[in-house]
Design a protein around this motif. Structure first.
Motif, PDB file in Angstrom:
ATOM      1  N   SER A 232       0.780  -1.066   0.000  1.00 47.64           N
ATOM      2  CA  SER A 232       0.002   0.139   0.017  1.00 47.64           C
ATOM      3  C   SER A 232       0.739   1.388  -0.189  1.00 47.64           C
ATOM      4  N   TYR A 233       0.279   2.213  -0.550  1.00 47.61           N
ATOM      5  CA  TYR A 233       1.153   3.540  -0.754  1.00 47.61           C
ATOM      6  C   TYR A 233      -0.096   4.631  -0.427  1.00 47.61           C
ATOM      7  N   MET A 234       0.390   5.756   0.248  1.00 47.30           N
ATOM      8  CA  MET A 234      -0.389   7.222   0.270  1.00 47.30           C
ATOM      9  C   MET A 234       0.143   7.952  -0.909  1.00 47.30           C
TER      10      MET A 234
ATOM     11  N   CYS B 206      -8.611   1.946  -3.721  1.00 45.45           N
ATOM     12  CA  CYS B 206      -8.367   3.038  -3.184  1.00 45.45           C
ATOM     13  C   CYS B 206      -9.491   3.478  -2.012  1.00 45.45           C
ATOM     14  N   GLY B 207      -9.233   3.285  -0.984  1.00 41.89           N
ATOM     15  CA  GLY B 207     -10.109   3.353   0.413  1.00 41.89           C
ATOM     16  C   GLY B 207     -10.394   4.587   1.049  1.00 41.89           C
ATOM     17  N   LEU B 208      -9.465   5.497   0.672  1.00 43.05           N
ATOM     18  CA  LEU B 208      -9.519   6.711   1.460  1.00 43.05           C
ATOM     19  C   LEU B 208      -8.997   7.982   0.197  1.00 43.05           C
ATOM     20  N   ILE B 209      -9.543   9.060   0.583  1.00 42.88           N
ATOM     21  CA  ILE B 209      -9.313  10.084  -0.312  1.00 42.88           C
ATOM     22  C   ILE B 209      -9.706  11.595   0.501  1.00 42.88           C
TER      23      ILE B 209
ATOM     24  N   LEU C  47      -4.545   9.952  -1.797  1.00 41.38           N
ATOM     25  CA  LEU C  47      -5.282   9.053  -2.074  1.00 41.38           C
ATOM     26  C   LEU C  47      -4.510   7.794  -1.701  1.00 41.38           C
ATOM     27  N   ALA C  48      -5.267   6.695  -0.780  1.00 43.28           N
ATOM     28  CA  ALA C  48      -4.839   5.594  -0.347  1.00 43.28           C
ATOM     29  C   ALA C  48      -4.920   4.460  -1.641  1.00 43.28           C
TER      30      ALA C  48
ATOM     31  N   GLU D 103      -3.833   0.509  -2.504  1.00 43.52           N
ATOM     32  CA  GLU D 103      -3.457  -1.212  -1.845  1.00 43.52           C
ATOM     33  C   GLU D 103      -3.664  -1.997  -3.213  1.00 43.52           C
TER      34      GLU D 103
END
Lengths: 416, 416
Positions: free
Chosen positions: A214-216, A263-266, A282-283, A285
């Motif tokens: 995973s990356y931010m 992409c679970g977070l933005i 943007l998360a 994974e």
């Protein structure tokens, strides 16, 4: 053939689900919470009521133990976890621990003399409310003081939680087990997917647990007035980020199936109706079953993000947020699961796990495998998570037969 | 021709910018803050030092007044606002107020006898830190008690702020002015866009202020495990929302230019790396100069959102978040601005304002228009907001000449 007590198992599932029950019909027992502490106390009573030995190790892992007459015998370890995500379901984790307890009771009731110690275990914080795979990592010596400092639930929340469990950094670091003492590890778990249900198969023998990276990602443009800045002169970070979400999902579906991405977070900054987003976080994974495919996915997704950033006149920053290697299960244990299912006249198949599990840790030091049973519609981490009674029973029966075979084999083939 | 005192105006801009100065070189004087109160006190001193009459009305609007010898004379009103967004620039608003004050001082220094009262005004909370266009709406009787309850800065913050200004709900509601007393309203402001700069034009005569509509859109799918739920079975709310962002910008650019749209806020729920978004909240705002085009945009954008929701197996909820009608400026005042610019040998053009301004309120009860001067790169609401000295001077000179013409015309054509 030895059979588990179905009603005793179903009663346990029902009783445990009341601890942390939510109005939506789900369960909230995040690791180290009050509800988790109640669940742990309940488990201890059930173990002791059954006349089994209860243990808690330095990482807060709980065990029920049925010792062999031979004190030098190896241990067959099996179990899962009692903690849940917030407002999760009653089967994820709990099924594996309660079936393990039921298997132990069944062996004890039958007064079977086995050439191995049997240990049913519940690992601390599998779900990662504070620090994911906490208990299984501690057992494998895969936790360091650094991990405590970067716990995703926050350092101080973790310290409070550990105090609640009566454990400390030094007890956790001393919770390691010696691989040579353990013959094998088996984890029964709901599939949390639809492959078994879709195929009409009773039992899945898990051959690998996917790796997760995973990356931010940060797409960085220029915040601007949403009225006065003409559309064709904007460096709108959300235009780039949304193009990435669209194209990344197409890329993964076209090229990397059965690998998956999310992409679970933005978040758009500064964040107002009337300001063109100057930055979007943007998360990202993604998961795949082999290192090779995971590396290809990583290259392709990061390259896509770079190309989109350039196209939309943005800058891309990225920060690695997680990196779990794929974990191969042990062929002998997988075959033992298949043999057990065959003996029980259950249909079975091999599959990969797309979710992380304690088995991915334990498999690094002990031959391990997982038993999957169907989850209705694949729903999990949700109050609507459900597994039919017959599948619960099939899973527990397969676990028991697998453990009995491993206990016998472990004696005959010790040191293999 | 009467000319303003350039250095006196520049000194005022410099002095005022020190109040609420930020480390980045910007200015933070949100309405009703301590910095705003200091800015107001500073303005009062500048007015009184100049020997002009100072007034504060029931809505906290501040005025400098130079009365005509004829007490029954009408008033020419001109000004802007002293408040800023957090970490904004030194020109947005301040330029219009300080140029208005400078125009008054110039007329007073020249001992001109005019057939109209001249009133330089600063409106309360144009930027909407607590309640947008507060002062100009109060003056037009466009504020009600309900507006106080739904202030976007929060009801209690507004109450505290009003107390700081020494105003109350009832004084605000009594701040209305009688349209027949006021001949015209003129507002000098930076363009906050690049059309003047791009065209190499000195002065913009604003013919309309665009209408703004905004919605909070909710794309609702199904939260799921980001590993175990196959990509082709997901109802991922972010896939839908990101497709909307992409297609909405293309739709507006292709079909509605010079109309604009923005998505400035986005949130995925529940919001975790490993959970497929079950819901995305997306702020949508769009602007156009006529009601007809604004209605077309609204239909087209909402229809697009519905079609995308269906395509991605999502449900769409929407909540209207704002609705400001386009405001037409007065043709006679626009022409007066053009005449003034021509007399000053300045290049001028007509244009629309894509930002909201107090003029949109005042234009509903009094013939109004705006003078725009270039902003470097169109940057505003930002410490880097900048307008060249020559453009500052051009704007103030055009304002003075416009006001002088309106003051004379107001007498000759009163009641037109």
């Amino acid at each position: 053939m030895l059979t588990i007590n179905k009603q005793r198992l179903l009663d346990d599932i029902e009783s445990l689900a009341r601890i942390g029950a939510t109005p939506e019909g789900g369960v909230s027992r995040p690791a180290m919470s009050d509800a988790d502490a109640q669940g742990r106390a309940w488990f201890r009573r059930r173990v002791e009521d059954a006349g089994l030995e209860f243990r808690q190790d330095g990482a807060g892992n709980l065990s029920a133990v049925l010792s062999s007459a031979d004190p030098m015998a190896p241990t067959v370890l099996f179990g899962s976890h009692l903690d849940t995500v917030p407002n999760g379901g009653r089967y994820d984790g709990a099924l594996g621990v309660l079936s393990a307890l039921e298997a132990l009771r069944t062996v004890r009731d039958a007064s079977l003399a086995l050439p191995a110690h049997l240990e049913a275990i519940s690992f601390t914080d599998e779900e990662g409310s504070l620090l994911g795979l906490f208990g299984s990592r501690a057992l494998c010596e895969h936790l360091s003081e650094q991990d405590f400092a970067y716990a995703r639930g926050g350092k101080s929340a973790l310290a409070e939680g550990m105090e609640r469990l009566g454990i400390t950094t030094s007890t956790v670091l001393s919770a390691r087990r010696y691989p040579t003492d353990i013959t094998a590890f088996v984890e029964l778990h709901i599939e949390q997917g639809t492959r078994l249900e879709d195929a009409g198969v009773d039992i899945g023998a898990v051959t690998a647990i996917v790796g997760i990276r995973s990356y931010m990602l940060r797409f960085i443009g220029t915040a601007a007035h949403a009225g006065t800045m003409p559309m064709d002169r904007r460096a709108d970070a959300l235009w780039g980020a949304s193009a990435f979400v669209q194209q990344a999902q197409m890329l993964v579906r076209d090229t990397f199936t059965p690998g998956v991405m999310n992409c679970g977070l933005i978040e758009a900054l500064p964040g107002a109706f009337n300001i063109v987003p100057g930055e979007v976080r943007l998360a990202l994974e993604f998961r795949h079953g082999t290192l090779e495919r995971l590396n290809h996915m990583e290259d392709a997704l990061l390259d896509l993000a770079e190309r989109i950033a350039a196209e939309f006149h943005l800058r891309l920053d990225r920060e690695m947020a997680g990196r779990d290697a794929p974990a191969l299960m042990d062929e002998r244990v997988v075959q033992t699961i298949e043999d057990a299912a065959t003996a029980l006249n259950l249909r079975h198949t091999r599959l990969m796990s797309f979710a992380g599990h304690d088995s991915q840790e334990i498999s690094m030091i002990v031959p391990s495998a997982m038993i999957f049973v169907p989850s209705v519609q694949g729903i999990s981490h949700n109050p609507r998570e459900f597994t039919h009674v017959q599948d619960v029973v099939n899973g527990a029966a397969t676990l028991l037969q697998t453990v009995l075979r491993l206990a016998s084999a472990g004696n005959g083939e010790s040191g293999d």
